[in-house]
Design a protein around this motif. Structure first.
Motif, mmCIF file in Angstrom:
data_model
loop_
_atom_site.group_PDB
_atom_site.id
_atom_site.type_symbol
_atom_site.label_atom_id
_atom_site.label_comp_id
_atom_site.label_asym_id
_atom_site.label_seq_id
_atom_site.Cartn_x
_atom_site.Cartn_y
_atom_site.Cartn_z
ATOM 1 N N ASP A 146 0.970 -1.282 0.118
ATOM 2 C CA ASP A 146 0.102 0.078 0.080
ATOM 3 C C ASP A 146 0.907 1.216 -0.027
ATOM 4 O OD1 ASP A 146 -1.927 2.081 0.677
ATOM 5 O OD2 ASP A 146 -2.468 1.179 2.306
ATOM 6 N N HIS A 171 -1.465 1.523 9.125
ATOM 7 C CA HIS A 171 -1.807 0.289 9.475
ATOM 8 C C HIS A 171 -0.986 -0.605 9.477
ATOM 9 C CE1 HIS A 171 -2.735 -0.094 5.367
ATOM 10 N NE2 HIS A 171 -2.990 1.157 5.390
ATOM 11 N N ALA A 183 2.075 0.039 7.020
ATOM 12 C CA ALA A 183 1.929 1.194 6.041
ATOM 13 C C ALA A 183 2.156 2.398 7.043
ATOM 14 C CB ALA A 183 0.588 0.983 5.269
ATOM 15 N N GLU A 203 1.723 6.421 6.865
ATOM 16 C CA GLU A 203 1.074 7.395 5.791
ATOM 17 C C GLU A 203 0.804 8.642 6.404
ATOM 18 O OE1 GLU A 203 -2.617 5.847 4.353
ATOM 19 O OE2 GLU A 203 -2.388 4.121 5.633
ATOM 20 N N GLU A 256 2.912 8.024 1.535
ATOM 21 C CA GLU A 256 2.632 6.426 2.296
ATOM 22 C C GLU A 256 3.581 5.579 1.560
ATOM 23 O OE1 GLU A 256 -0.934 4.464 1.569
ATOM 24 O OE2 GLU A 256 -0.667 3.191 3.292
HETATM 25 CO CO CO Z 1 -3.031 2.553 3.504
#
Ligand code: CO
Ligand code: MF3
Length: 257
Positions: A105, A168, A199, A201, A232
Motif C-alpha cells: 500500500d 496500519h 503502512a 502514511e 505513504e
Molecule cells: Co494505507
C-alpha cells in the motif's frame, strides 16, 4: 493481533510493492492538465494487470475505483471520475496491490503543472514526515514514536495531521494491527518488532485537521477546503531498521544519492 511475517510472505509483499512502484512511474507523467482522474485509474489498472497483480481497493466495501485519486482538499478515498485535472492542482494517488494474496500500500501526491509555493511546501513536508517517522521504525521504538515524529514535523511547518485516518499493519489483509496514527506520544504504544509490516502514511493538512465525508460515501475532504497531501509507503521491520518496499527505482536512486 500483530502478524509477524515469514520470509515467503515478505517476498510476496515485495513483489506487490514493485507493482505499486511501477504504477507510480506510469501515472506521475500523466498527472497533466486535462487528464481525468478516471484515466489515471484505468492506466493503473492496466499496469497492475500486466504485472500479475490485483487492485485490492476495487470492490473494497464497494469502493468503485482501481486506485484512490484525491484532488486538493480531498484528503483520502477520492473516487476516479471525469473530473479533469487543472494546472496548479495536487492529486494524491493511493494504491493497494496484492500479489498472490499479499499486499503493498502506498500513496504519492503529485503536482499538476505549476504549483503555488504553499502547495509545493505541503507536498515536500508531507514526504519529509514519512522519512522522519521511519527513524523510529526499528526494534527498540514504539508506534507512538512514529506518530510523534510525523506530528512534530508537520506542526513545525505550520501544518496539521489527520486524526480521522491512520496507517496500519498490512500483509494478507489490507488493514492489520497495529494502527499507526499520524500523531502520538513518544515511548507509548506497541513495540516495533522485526517481521512486522506496516503502512506509514502521513496525511497532512494546510488548515484545520478535521475532515468530512462527501455524499458519495467515500471522499474525505478538509472541513475548511484547504489543501491536503498524503505520502505513504509499506515498510518491513528488519533487525536494525526497516526496508521500504514501495519506492520507485528513481526514488531509490535519489535516496542513495
Ligand atoms: Co494505507
Ligand atoms: N489505501 C487505503 C488505506 O491505506 C485504503 C483505501 S480504502 C479503499 O487504508 F476503499 F479505497 F480501498
Amino acid at each position: 493481533m500483530i502478524v509477524i511475517k515469514s520470509q515467503r510472505e515478505i517476498d510476496l509483499m515485495k513483489k506487490a510493492g514493485r507493482i505499486v512502484a511501477k504504477v507510480f512511474e506510469t501515472l506521475e507523467p500523466l498527472c497533466k492538465p486535462g487528464n481525468t482522474t478516471k484515466y489515471l485509474s484505468e492506466m493503473a489498472g492496466k499496469v497492475i494487470k500486466e504485472n500479475g497483480g490485483k487492485s485490492e481497493e476495487y470492490g473494497y466495501y464497494g469502493y468503485p475505483g482501481i486506485v484512490c485519486t484525491s484532488v486538493n482538499d480531498e484528503l483520502v478515498h477520492g473516487i476516479p471520475s471525469n473530473r479533469k485535472l487543472r494546472d496548479g492542482d495536487i492529486v494524491s494517488v493511493d494504491i493497494v496491490v496484492s500479489y498472490q494474496g499479499y499486499m503493498a500500500d502506498a500513496c504519492r501526491t503529485f503536482a499538476v503543472g505549476n504549483l503555488k509555493p504553499n502547495a509545493e511546501k505541503l507536498i515536500r513536508v508531507t514526504r519529509e514526515c514519512f522519512f522522519e517517522a521511519i527513524k523510529f521504525a526499528k526494534p527498540g521504538y514504539r508506534i507512538g514514536d512514529i506518530g510523534n515524529a510525523i506530528e512534530e514535523h508537520a506542526k513545525e511547518n505550520g501544518f496539521t495531521v489527520t486524526h480521522d485516518f491512520t496507517g496500519h499493519g498490512i500483509g494478507h489483509e489490507m488493514h492489520e494491527d497495529p494502527s499507526v496514527p499520524c500523531y502520538g506520544v513518544a515511548g507509548t504504544g506497541s513495540p516495533v518488532r522485526k517481521g512486522m509490516t506496516i503502512a506509514i502514511e502521513p496525511m497532512v493538512l494546510e488548515g484545520r485537521r478535521e475532515t468530512k465525508t462527501l455524499a458519495d460515501g467515500w471522499t474525505a475532504v478538509s472541513i475548511d477546503h484547504k489543501l491536503t497531501a498524503h505520502y505513504e509507503n509499506t515498510v518491513i521491520i528488519t533487525d536494525d531498521g526497516c526496508e521500504i518496499i514501495t519506492l520507485t527505482d528513481k526514488e531509490i536512486e535519489e535516496i542513495n544519492g
